[in-house]
Design a protein around this motif. Structure first.
Motif, mmCIF file in Angstrom:
data_model
loop_
_atom_site.group_PDB
_atom_site.id
_atom_site.type_symbol
_atom_site.label_atom_id
_atom_site.label_comp_id
_atom_site.label_asym_id
_atom_site.label_seq_id
_atom_site.Cartn_x
_atom_site.Cartn_y
_atom_site.Cartn_z
ATOM 1 N N SER A 16 27.977 31.331 40.916
ATOM 2 C CA SER A 16 28.986 30.822 41.859
ATOM 3 C C SER A 16 29.542 29.488 41.389
ATOM 4 N N ALA A 17 28.657 28.583 40.994
ATOM 5 C CA ALA A 17 29.105 27.272 40.528
ATOM 6 C C ALA A 17 29.993 27.405 39.294
ATOM 7 N N SER A 18 29.621 28.282 38.385
ATOM 8 C CA SER A 18 30.418 28.483 37.171
ATOM 9 C C SER A 18 31.804 29.033 37.504
ATOM 10 N N ILE A 19 31.841 30.031 38.374
ATOM 11 C CA ILE A 19 33.126 30.631 38.744
ATOM 12 C C ILE A 19 33.995 29.630 39.494
ATOM 13 N N ILE A 20 33.415 28.880 40.400
ATOM 14 C CA ILE A 20 34.191 27.877 41.142
ATOM 15 C C ILE A 20 34.716 26.805 40.187
ATOM 16 N N PHE A 21 33.897 26.402 39.228
ATOM 17 C CA PHE A 21 34.342 25.420 38.235
ATOM 18 C C PHE A 21 35.535 25.958 37.445
ATOM 19 N N VAL A 22 35.438 27.194 36.974
ATOM 20 C CA VAL A 22 36.532 27.798 36.206
ATOM 21 C C VAL A 22 37.799 27.877 37.048
ATOM 22 N N PHE A 23 37.669 28.329 38.300
ATOM 23 C CA PHE A 23 38.856 28.447 39.146
ATOM 24 C C PHE A 23 39.406 27.088 39.562
ATOM 25 N N THR A 24 38.568 26.080 39.629
ATOM 26 C CA THR A 24 39.059 24.725 39.896
ATOM 27 C C THR A 24 39.946 24.259 38.753
ATOM 28 N N GLY A 31 47.973 26.337 39.119
ATOM 29 C CA GLY A 31 48.085 26.680 40.528
ATOM 30 C C GLY A 31 49.497 26.817 41.052
ATOM 31 N N GLU A 32 50.336 25.857 40.738
ATOM 32 C CA GLU A 32 51.709 25.899 41.262
ATOM 33 C C GLU A 32 52.486 27.082 40.699
ATOM 34 N N ASN A 33 52.322 27.345 39.409
ATOM 35 C CA ASN A 33 53.043 28.454 38.777
ATOM 36 C C ASN A 33 52.479 29.812 39.172
ATOM 37 N N ALA A 34 51.201 29.854 39.523
ATOM 38 C CA ALA A 34 50.550 31.125 39.846
ATOM 39 C C ALA A 34 50.495 31.414 41.341
ATOM 40 N N ILE A 37 51.581 34.803 42.156
ATOM 41 C CA ILE A 37 51.050 35.850 41.283
ATOM 42 C C ILE A 37 49.692 36.341 41.756
ATOM 43 N N SER A 38 48.859 35.431 42.266
ATOM 44 C CA SER A 38 47.506 35.792 42.656
ATOM 45 C C SER A 38 47.135 35.103 43.960
ATOM 46 N N SER A 39 46.361 35.805 44.781
ATOM 47 C CA SER A 39 45.925 35.218 46.051
ATOM 48 C C SER A 39 44.980 34.043 45.835
ATOM 49 N N PHE A 40 44.357 33.959 44.649
ATOM 50 C CA PHE A 40 43.480 32.820 44.358
ATOM 51 C C PHE A 40 44.229 31.494 44.410
ATOM 52 N N PHE A 41 45.494 31.539 44.082
ATOM 53 C CA PHE A 41 46.279 30.317 43.965
ATOM 54 C C PHE A 41 47.262 30.150 45.118
ATOM 55 N N GLN A 42 46.911 30.691 46.271
ATOM 56 C CA GLN A 42 47.809 30.641 47.419
ATOM 57 C C GLN A 42 48.111 29.219 47.876
ATOM 58 N N LEU A 43 47.222 28.260 47.564
ATOM 59 C CA LEU A 43 47.450 26.861 47.919
ATOM 60 C C LEU A 43 48.088 26.076 46.781
ATOM 61 N N GLY A 44 48.483 26.781 45.734
ATOM 62 C CA GLY A 44 49.044 26.107 44.568
ATOM 63 C C GLY A 44 47.975 25.265 43.897
ATOM 64 N N ALA A 49 41.451 28.200 48.472
ATOM 65 C CA ALA A 49 41.289 28.543 49.888
ATOM 66 C C ALA A 49 39.867 29.029 50.167
ATOM 67 N N VAL A 50 39.374 28.736 51.356
ATOM 68 C CA VAL A 50 38.041 29.191 51.773
ATOM 69 C C VAL A 50 37.973 30.708 51.692
ATOM 70 N N GLU A 51 39.032 31.366 52.057
ATOM 71 C CA GLU A 51 39.098 32.824 51.976
ATOM 72 C C GLU A 51 38.831 33.302 50.537
ATOM 73 N N SER A 52 39.409 32.638 49.566
ATOM 74 C CA SER A 52 39.188 32.990 48.156
ATOM 75 C C SER A 52 37.744 32.711 47.742
#
Length: 158
Positions: A16-24, A31-34, A37-44, A49-52
């Motif tokens: 979990s920590a590794s995945i969160i680090f990568v997505f951070t 984030g802004e460009n994606a 494109i993906s729900s992961f980047f809904q906040l730019g 998002a907590v949902e993600s």
């Protein structure tokens, strides 16, 4: 507590920590460009998002569950290591594809799926080969140590 439970929790937290680090990092960089494109980047680039995060935790749970089932001796003692990894990665891939479709992690455009599946396949193949080589090396060391102990049972030093 049971060693397997502790190992499961440890793996869950580490992955979990590794995945969160990568997505951070990805969120900050793309984030802004994606955003569309993906729900992961809904906040730019503002954050994840907590949902993600909850979706990622669900995915990690399945990874850890499959790891417990296929990569330990809990259920399938007689399967060879390589077969275990193939089964593990196959089920992880199926769950990943289901979650990606359900939660719109990847845009419906073909080029995004091709890039995603190509990079995922490459990393899965490399991971399987490296894990298999590490296991073979550890098995060889263990077998060599057992051979030495059997040859010299009176000369054991600890």
């Amino acid at each position: 507590m049971n060693k397997r439970v502790i190992s499961f929790i440890k793996d869950f937290l580490e992955i979990s920590a590794s995945i969160i680090f990568v997505f951070t990092i990805l969120t900050i960089a793309f984030g802004e460009n994606a955003r569309n494109i993906s729900s992961f980047f809904q906040l730019g680039s503002a954050g994840i998002a907590v949902e993600s995060l909850l979706q990622l935790f669900a995915f990690v749970f399945f990874i850890c569950l499959f790891k417990l089932i296929f990569l330990t001796d809990l259920f399938f003692n007689s399967l060879k290591g390589f077969v275990r990894y193939i089964l593990f990665f196959t089920l992880v891939t199926v769950v990943l594809l289901i979650l990606a479709c359900c939660f719109k992690w990847i845009s419906n455009e073909l080029e995004y799926w091709i890039v995603f599946l190509s990079s995922y396949a490459f990393s899965t193949i490399v991971s399987t080969i490296v894990s298999n080589l590490i296991n073979k090396n550890e098995d060889k060391k263990l077998n060599d140590a057992i051979k030495i102990i059997k040859e010299n049972p009176n000369n054991m030093t600890m």
